[in-house]
Write an enzyme that holds these catalytic residues in place. Structure first.
Site, PDB file in Angstrom:
ATOM      1  N   PHE A 296      -5.158  -5.968   7.946  1.00  0.00           N
ATOM      2  CA  PHE A 296      -4.331  -6.309   6.780  1.00  0.00           C
ATOM      3  C   PHE A 296      -2.964  -6.780   7.237  1.00  0.00           C
ATOM      4  O   PHE A 296      -2.299  -6.125   8.034  1.00  0.00           O
ATOM      5  CB  PHE A 296      -4.180  -5.107   5.843  1.00  0.00           C
ATOM      6  CG  PHE A 296      -3.159  -5.351   4.757  1.00  0.00           C
ATOM      7  CD1 PHE A 296      -3.420  -6.256   3.741  1.00  0.00           C
ATOM      8  CD2 PHE A 296      -1.930  -4.695   4.768  1.00  0.00           C
ATOM      9  CE1 PHE A 296      -2.479  -6.498   2.744  1.00  0.00           C
ATOM     10  CE2 PHE A 296      -0.986  -4.927   3.782  1.00  0.00           C
ATOM     11  CZ  PHE A 296      -1.259  -5.831   2.766  1.00  0.00           C
ATOM     12  N   VAL A 319      -3.002  -2.400  10.429  1.00  0.00           N
ATOM     13  CA  VAL A 319      -2.013  -2.708   9.401  1.00  0.00           C
ATOM     14  C   VAL A 319      -0.785  -3.351  10.035  1.00  0.00           C
ATOM     15  O   VAL A 319      -0.082  -2.720  10.815  1.00  0.00           O
ATOM     16  CB  VAL A 319      -1.591  -1.430   8.641  1.00  0.00           C
ATOM     17  CG1 VAL A 319      -0.579  -1.762   7.563  1.00  0.00           C
ATOM     18  CG2 VAL A 319      -2.812  -0.749   8.039  1.00  0.00           C
ATOM     19  N   GLU A 320      -0.552  -4.620   9.712  1.00  0.00           N
ATOM     20  CA  GLU A 320       0.661  -5.304  10.173  1.00  0.00           C
ATOM     21  C   GLU A 320       1.531  -5.598   8.971  1.00  0.00           C
ATOM     22  O   GLU A 320       1.194  -6.432   8.130  1.00  0.00           O
ATOM     23  CB  GLU A 320       0.297  -6.596  10.910  1.00  0.00           C
ATOM     24  CG  GLU A 320       1.449  -7.203  11.688  1.00  0.00           C
ATOM     25  CD  GLU A 320       2.193  -8.285  10.933  1.00  0.00           C
ATOM     26  OE1 GLU A 320       3.284  -7.982  10.413  1.00  0.00           O
ATOM     27  OE2 GLU A 320       1.703  -9.417  10.869  1.00  0.00           O
ATOM     28  N   LEU A 321       2.641  -4.881   8.883  1.00  0.00           N
ATOM     29  CA  LEU A 321       3.517  -4.977   7.714  1.00  0.00           C
ATOM     30  C   LEU A 321       4.775  -5.765   8.072  1.00  0.00           C
ATOM     31  O   LEU A 321       4.802  -6.507   9.036  1.00  0.00           O
ATOM     32  CB  LEU A 321       3.849  -3.582   7.208  1.00  0.00           C
ATOM     33  CG  LEU A 321       2.619  -2.693   6.954  1.00  0.00           C
ATOM     34  CD1 LEU A 321       3.036  -1.312   6.486  1.00  0.00           C
ATOM     35  CD2 LEU A 321       1.682  -3.345   5.937  1.00  0.00           C
TER      36      LEU A 321
END
Length: 609
Positions: A296, A319-321
């Site tokens: 994501f 998860v890469e935010l």
């Protein structure tokens, strides 16, 4: 006159030397590429795809009724428009639960065969895709710009260059990464001579990537490239903001697969409206048990929701935010003018909508005022031109933002900083472009004297705002950089390599570039953050391996020696005492550091066997 001749000869000599040096370097580079890459003699397959009218230069499309994804006259559909011009691109039916099941079924069927495919087949697909991209750069950039509002130059560097680098790197190094990894095996004295151990990397099955809108070509192609090379199938879920371009780019990949004799069902594209009481397709997608892995890329609020859904099926998620990347300028820096160019490019490229864009320029005290003046003078002397260059009508420096739904938030961040003592040198508010009144433009903004207590120093901007902060010394630079609740990337500049490494080692981030900006990504290193920027990695070796089942295999290395159950341990146990002494002697003999103890253990083993 004679001095002129001498200078000319010197200049020509230098030019010849430089030319010869460049040719030599190219030959060596080419030779190393031939020797270090895959040994397959794979040539690209030629193919073509229909080009939509909207993707052609000079296209004159009608204006969208609304610059929103929703069109009340077409319920259940997603509307696409050009953020730079307001032109209508098309409407697309939001995918349903039934559609999602069908996509997964088709992908699973195609992956059964693809999982057993040779590296030669996978490389053929990649070199064919690479060839098409190289020959159609204008088309690809125009499609990406039409749907995102960025400039053609930004698309070239941020979409095409990095995608080609990923393809080339995987073609050259991917097979070596995925080959079985031989491991040392046991240290047990008795077993180490005949037991072998290795890891074999097998495809997971059908995976998914849920990607953001800021790089519609690269964000879509990157996961597809990695998924197919590792033997997986993939169902991409694009942002509802860039459905039009995602459809075109997915068709491109599928036609490439067909041209290579492969099943196009290996790649599927899903898009759907945000979940409501009557439409739960988005949640159904992320909780689907058919997915073996999800990557994501997006915001924290959405990540919380996706992780909650994925937990239902125990699907692993990378998860890469967002980020709040710091660009640190130490006292030892001397070429401030050149550095200012990097700062402007890293801040304003793609209108600042870049997860590893420069969010904070932290300058040690010696250079702060000088650098502020240089940037102020450059922005004053040559104000940035806003607009669209998709159809080559005029030259522009910065394009549009994806939408105007965050303009008020950006203005509030600027106003909060100014109220607390920051100085606004340029911009600070939305911009109404006379050529494109429906375009989503925000002024290039320069905000200086920002301190950690200001909201803009702690929250991701994701927009064209250059924030400058003054630090007292090197350690203060580090403290300021680590003061935000994010940890994606960062840069440090200085003439002292030891000092730069000192800073890099102390930055609480997943990625750092020394005397450069964001090149850790181009270098195909594993990419990902810590803290508020997420967890897990994609890209590079770790990214490929993360899409595989790391299967542990142990085996006998000597055909005449294998594990046997010794008589004292065989059921039924004849003597517990003897069995215990046997096992104890075995363990002692296997792990003791004393030769004498090992000899005694061997005697005991013989006695109790």
């Amino acid at each position: 006159m004679s001095s002129f001749v001498i200078d000319t000869i010197k200049n020509q000599s230098s030019l010849v030397t430089l030319t010869v040096g460049l040719i030599t370097c190219y030959i060596l580079y080419s030779w190393s590429g031939c020797c270090g890459g895959a040994s397959y003699n794979v040539k690209p397959v030629q193919f073509s795809i229909p080009i939509p009218e909207q993707a052609k230069e000079g296209w004159k499309g009608e204006t969208a009724k609304t610059t929103d994804i929703y069109d009340l006259s077409q319920p259940g559909k997603i509307q696409s428009h050009c953020p730079a011009t307001g032109q209508y691109l098309g409407s697309f039916r939001s995918k349903t639960v039934k559609d999602i099941d069908e996509m997964l079924s088709n992908a699973e069927s195609a992956q059964r065969n693809w999982s057993k495919s040779s590296f030669e087949r996978r490389i053929r697909f990649l070199v064919t895709l690479e060839d098409y991209i190289l020959k159609n750069q204008d088309l690809i950039a125009r499609v990406a710009c039409r749907d995102s509002g960025k400039t053609m130059l930004d698309a070239s560097m941020g979409e095409i260059l990095v995608t080609l680098e990923k393809i080339k790197w995987i073609v050259k190094h991917g097979e070596k990464v995925l080959k079985p990894s031989r491991r040392p095996g046991p240290t047990n004295f008795f077993m180490k001579f005949y037991k072998g151990a290795e890891i074999r990397y097998e495809p997971l099955g059908v995976i998914s990537s849920i990607v953001s809108w800021n790089y519609p070509f690269h964000n879509l192609l990157g996961p597809i490239i990695a998924a197919l090379f590792t033997g997986n199938a993939i169902v991409m879920k694009c942002s509802e903001q860039v459905v039009w371009s995602s459809e075109f780019f997915t068709d491109l990949v599928r036609e490439c697969l067909i041209a290579c004799g492969e099943d196009p069902n290996l790649v599927q594209l899903c898009y759907c409206l945000p979940p409501t009481e009557i439409d739960n397709a988005a949640n159904y997608f992320t909780s689907h048990p058919g997915f073996k892995h999800i990557t994501f890329i997006g915001s924290q609020p959405v990540a919380h929701h996706i992780l909650k859904c994925a937990a239902q099926s125990l699907t692993p998620v990378v998860v890469e935010l967002g980020g709040k990347d710091a660009f640190i300028v130490l006292d030892s820096v001397t070429k401030l003018e050149a550095l200012s160019s990097i700062i402007l490019r890293g801040t304003f490229q793609s209108s600042g909508q870049n997860c590893i864009g420069i969010e904070r320029v932290i300058v040690s005290q010696k250079n702060y005022d000088k650098l502020v003046k240089i940037i102020d003078d450059r922005m004053t002397k040559d104000p940035m031109r806003l607009g669209s260059d998709i159809d080559r009508v005029k030259d522009v420096d910065m394009g549009a933002m994806i939408s105007d739904n965050r303009f008020q938030e950006l203005e509030n961040l600027v106003n909060d900083a100014v109220a607390k003592g920051a100085r606004l040198l340029h911009g600070g508010s939305r911009y109404e472009n006379p050529d494109f009144p429906l375009g989503h433009y925000f002024q290039p903004t320069v905000l200086v004297d920002v301190t950690p207590d200001m909201k803009i120093a702690q929250n991701e901007v994701f927009g064209p705002i250059l924030v400058m902060m003054k630090a007292s010394d090197t350690n203060d630079c580090i403290q300021l950089a680590n003061s935000a609740p994010f940890g994606l990337g960062g840069s440090v500049f200085g003439a002292d390599t030891t000092e730069c490494n000192y800073v890099a080692d102390r930055l609480q981030t997943g990625n750092v570039a020394i005397n450069d900006f964001a090149t850790f990504y181009v270098c195909q290193l594993p990419f990902g953050g810590i803290n508020g920027s997420g967890y897990g990695k994609f890209g590079g070796e770790e990214g490929l391996l993360g899409l595989c089942n790391a299967k542990s295999i142990c085996f006998d290395t000597l055909p005449f020696v294998s594990t046997q159950i010794p008589p004292p341990l065989d059921y039924p146990i004849k003597s517990n005492k003897r069995a215990w002494l046997f096992v104890k002697s075995f363990i002692t003999g296997a792990y003791t550091n004393s030769i004498w103890e090992r000899i005694k253990s061997l005697i005991s083993l013989a006695k109790n066997s």
